[in-house]
Scaffold this motif. Structure first.
Motif, PDB file in Angstrom:
ATOM      1  N   GLN A  22       0.821  -1.202   0.000  1.00 57.04           N
ATOM      2  CA  GLN A  22       0.000   0.000   0.000  1.00 57.04           C
ATOM      3  C   GLN A  22       0.862   1.261   0.000  1.00 57.04           C
ATOM      4  O   GLN A  22       0.524   2.247  -0.644  1.00 57.04           O
ATOM      5  CB  GLN A  22      -0.945   0.003   1.203  1.00 57.04           C
ATOM      6  CG  GLN A  22      -2.042  -1.032   1.085  1.00 57.04           C
ATOM      7  CD  GLN A  22      -2.813  -1.195   2.375  1.00 57.04           C
ATOM      8  OE1 GLN A  22      -2.233  -1.160   3.468  1.00 57.04           O
ATOM      9  NE2 GLN A  22      -4.115  -1.390   2.260  1.00 57.04           N
ATOM     10  N   ILE A  23       1.966   1.226   0.720  1.00 53.85           N
ATOM     11  CA  ILE A  23       2.885   2.363   0.739  1.00 53.85           C
ATOM     12  C   ILE A  23       3.458   2.577  -0.658  1.00 53.85           C
ATOM     13  O   ILE A  23       3.468   3.702  -1.177  1.00 53.85           O
ATOM     14  CB  ILE A  23       3.995   2.157   1.783  1.00 53.85           C
ATOM     15  CG1 ILE A  23       3.402   2.150   3.195  1.00 53.85           C
ATOM     16  CG2 ILE A  23       5.063   3.247   1.650  1.00 53.85           C
ATOM     17  CD1 ILE A  23       4.354   1.665   4.275  1.00 53.85           C
ATOM     18  N   ILE A  24       3.916   1.497  -1.271  1.00 56.90           N
ATOM     19  CA  ILE A  24       4.484   1.597  -2.621  1.00 56.90           C
ATOM     20  C   ILE A  24       3.438   2.121  -3.600  1.00 56.90           C
ATOM     21  O   ILE A  24       3.728   3.001  -4.416  1.00 56.90           O
ATOM     22  CB  ILE A  24       5.045   0.229  -3.074  1.00 56.90           C
ATOM     23  CG1 ILE A  24       6.284  -0.127  -2.249  1.00 56.90           C
ATOM     24  CG2 ILE A  24       5.368   0.234  -4.565  1.00 56.90           C
ATOM     25  CD1 ILE A  24       6.772  -1.550  -2.434  1.00 56.90           C
ATOM     26  N   LYS A  25       2.216   1.610  -3.517  1.00 63.88           N
ATOM     27  CA  LYS A  25       1.145   2.063  -4.412  1.00 63.88           C
ATOM     28  C   LYS A  25       0.863   3.550  -4.248  1.00 63.88           C
ATOM     29  O   LYS A  25       0.511   4.227  -5.211  1.00 63.88           O
ATOM     30  CB  LYS A  25      -0.144   1.275  -4.168  1.00 63.88           C
ATOM     31  CG  LYS A  25      -0.159  -0.081  -4.806  1.00 63.88           C
ATOM     32  CD  LYS A  25      -1.502  -0.749  -4.588  1.00 63.88           C
ATOM     33  CE  LYS A  25      -1.554  -2.114  -5.213  1.00 63.88           C
ATOM     34  NZ  LYS A  25      -2.875  -2.741  -5.034  1.00 63.88           N
ATOM     35  N   SER A  26       1.011   4.066  -3.032  1.00 60.83           N
ATOM     36  CA  SER A  26       0.739   5.483  -2.800  1.00 60.83           C
ATOM     37  C   SER A  26       1.726   6.373  -3.564  1.00 60.83           C
ATOM     38  O   SER A  26       1.449   7.550  -3.782  1.00 60.83           O
ATOM     39  CB  SER A  26       0.756   5.810  -1.305  1.00 60.83           C
ATOM     40  OG  SER A  26       2.069   5.831  -0.795  1.00 60.83           O
ATOM     41  N   TYR A  27       2.842   5.808  -3.973  1.00 62.05           N
ATOM     42  CA  TYR A  27       3.835   6.524  -4.771  1.00 62.05           C
ATOM     43  C   TYR A  27       3.663   6.256  -6.259  1.00 62.05           C
ATOM     44  O   TYR A  27       4.421   6.763  -7.071  1.00 62.05           O
ATOM     45  CB  TYR A  27       5.256   6.125  -4.350  1.00 62.05           C
ATOM     46  CG  TYR A  27       5.694   6.767  -3.068  1.00 62.05           C
ATOM     47  CD1 TYR A  27       6.432   7.943  -3.077  1.00 62.05           C
ATOM     48  CD2 TYR A  27       5.356   6.214  -1.841  1.00 62.05           C
ATOM     49  CE1 TYR A  27       6.834   8.545  -1.899  1.00 62.05           C
ATOM     50  CE2 TYR A  27       5.749   6.814  -0.664  1.00 62.05           C
ATOM     51  CZ  TYR A  27       6.478   7.968  -0.694  1.00 62.05           C
ATOM     52  OH  TYR A  27       6.866   8.568   0.475  1.00 62.05           O
ATOM     53  N   GLY A  28       2.709   5.416  -6.610  1.00 60.89           N
ATOM     54  CA  GLY A  28       2.494   5.088  -8.015  1.00 60.89           C
ATOM     55  C   GLY A  28       3.339   3.925  -8.497  1.00 60.89           C
ATOM     56  O   GLY A  28       3.515   3.735  -9.690  1.00 60.89           O
ATOM     57  N   GLY A  29       3.879   3.149  -7.583  1.00 58.19           N
ATOM     58  CA  GLY A  29       4.675   1.974  -7.942  1.00 58.19           C
ATOM     59  C   GLY A  29       6.095   2.076  -7.420  1.00 58.19           C
ATOM     60  O   GLY A  29       6.545   3.121  -6.945  1.00 58.19           O
ATOM     61  N   ARG A  30       6.783   0.947  -7.502  1.00 55.53           N
ATOM     62  CA  ARG A  30       8.142   0.878  -6.947  1.00 55.53           C
ATOM     63  C   ARG A  30       9.115   1.836  -7.627  1.00 55.53           C
ATOM     64  O   ARG A  30       9.892   2.505  -6.934  1.00 55.53           O
ATOM     65  CB  ARG A  30       8.648  -0.571  -6.993  1.00 55.53           C
ATOM     66  CG  ARG A  30      10.028  -0.774  -6.364  1.00 55.53           C
ATOM     67  CD  ARG A  30       9.995  -0.465  -4.872  1.00 55.53           C
ATOM     68  NE  ARG A  30      11.294  -0.499  -4.247  1.00 55.53           N
ATOM     69  CZ  ARG A  30      11.648  -1.355  -3.286  1.00 55.53           C
ATOM     70  NH1 ARG A  30      10.798  -2.246  -2.841  1.00 55.53           N
ATOM     71  NH2 ARG A  30      12.843  -1.296  -2.759  1.00 55.53           N
ATOM     72  N   ASP A  54      10.928  -0.480   5.328  1.00 52.09           N
ATOM     73  CA  ASP A  54      10.889  -1.082   6.664  1.00 52.09           C
ATOM     74  C   ASP A  54      10.594  -0.014   7.718  1.00 52.09           C
ATOM     75  O   ASP A  54       9.771  -0.224   8.618  1.00 52.09           O
ATOM     76  CB  ASP A  54      12.210  -1.782   7.001  1.00 52.09           C
ATOM     77  CG  ASP A  54      12.444  -3.049   6.206  1.00 52.09           C
ATOM     78  OD1 ASP A  54      11.486  -3.592   5.615  1.00 52.09           O
ATOM     79  OD2 ASP A  54      13.612  -3.500   6.162  1.00 52.09           O
ATOM     80  N   ALA A  55      11.265   1.134   7.580  1.00 50.34           N
ATOM     81  CA  ALA A  55      11.044   2.225   8.533  1.00 50.34           C
ATOM     82  C   ALA A  55       9.622   2.767   8.423  1.00 50.34           C
ATOM     83  O   ALA A  55       8.980   3.057   9.442  1.00 50.34           O
ATOM     84  CB  ALA A  55      12.059   3.331   8.311  1.00 50.34           C
ATOM     85  N   PHE A  56       9.132   2.904   7.195  1.00 52.67           N
ATOM     86  CA  PHE A  56       7.756   3.377   7.000  1.00 52.67           C
ATOM     87  C   PHE A  56       6.760   2.402   7.620  1.00 52.67           C
ATOM     88  O   PHE A  56       5.813   2.809   8.292  1.00 52.67           O
ATOM     89  CB  PHE A  56       7.444   3.545   5.518  1.00 52.67           C
ATOM     90  CG  PHE A  56       7.913   4.835   4.915  1.00 52.67           C
ATOM     91  CD1 PHE A  56       8.679   5.750   5.622  1.00 52.67           C
ATOM     92  CD2 PHE A  56       7.591   5.144   3.609  1.00 52.67           C
ATOM     93  CE1 PHE A  56       9.103   6.935   5.054  1.00 52.67           C
ATOM     94  CE2 PHE A  56       8.013   6.328   3.029  1.00 52.67           C
ATOM     95  CZ  PHE A  56       8.764   7.229   3.751  1.00 52.67           C
ATOM     96  N   GLU A  57       6.967   1.122   7.388  1.00 49.39           N
ATOM     97  CA  GLU A  57       6.063   0.111   7.947  1.00 49.39           C
ATOM     98  C   GLU A  57       6.059   0.162   9.473  1.00 49.39           C
ATOM     99  O   GLU A  57       4.993   0.075  10.097  1.00 49.39           O
ATOM    100  CB  GLU A  57       6.467  -1.299   7.500  1.00 49.39           C
ATOM    101  CG  GLU A  57       6.057  -1.646   6.106  1.00 49.39           C
ATOM    102  CD  GLU A  57       6.432  -3.068   5.757  1.00 49.39           C
ATOM    103  OE1 GLU A  57       5.520  -3.844   5.419  1.00 49.39           O
ATOM    104  OE2 GLU A  57       7.632  -3.415   5.826  1.00 49.39           O
TER     105      GLU A  57
END
Length: 76
Positions: A22-30, A54-57
C-alpha cells in the motif's frame, strides 16, 4: 510527490496500518517510490529502498497502535 504520500498519519484505524504494498502504491509503484528518494532500480538502491520501506512500515504500525490506544481511552 506530495508530502501527504510520505505521511504515515493516513493509516485508517479501522483497517490497520498500511502494508508495504500500500505504501508503494501510494507513490504510483516501486520505480516512483525509488526515484522519490533519489534511488535507482539497481540492487544497492533497491536494498536502500527496502530499508526505507521497513522504517515506513514500523512507523505506520506505531502510529496505528497509538490511534487504537487513544480510541480505547476515549471510549472509557
Amino acid at each position: 510527490m506530495s508530502s501527504s504520500n510520505k505521511s504515515s498519519s493516513s493509516s485508517n484505524s479501522k483497517e490497520g496500518p498500511r502494508s508495504r504494498n500500500q505504501i508503494i502504491k501510494s507513490y504510483g509503484g516501486r520505480p516512483n517510490f525509488q526515484y522519490s528518494f533519489g534511488l535507482k532500480m539497481e540492487p544497492g538502491d533497491i536494498e536502500e529502498g527496502n530499508a526505507i520501506l521497513d522504517a515506513f512500515e514500523q512507523q505506520e504500525k506505531e502510529d496505528w497502535e497509538e490511534q487504537q490506544k487513544e480510541q480505547n481511552k476515549d471510549q472509557k
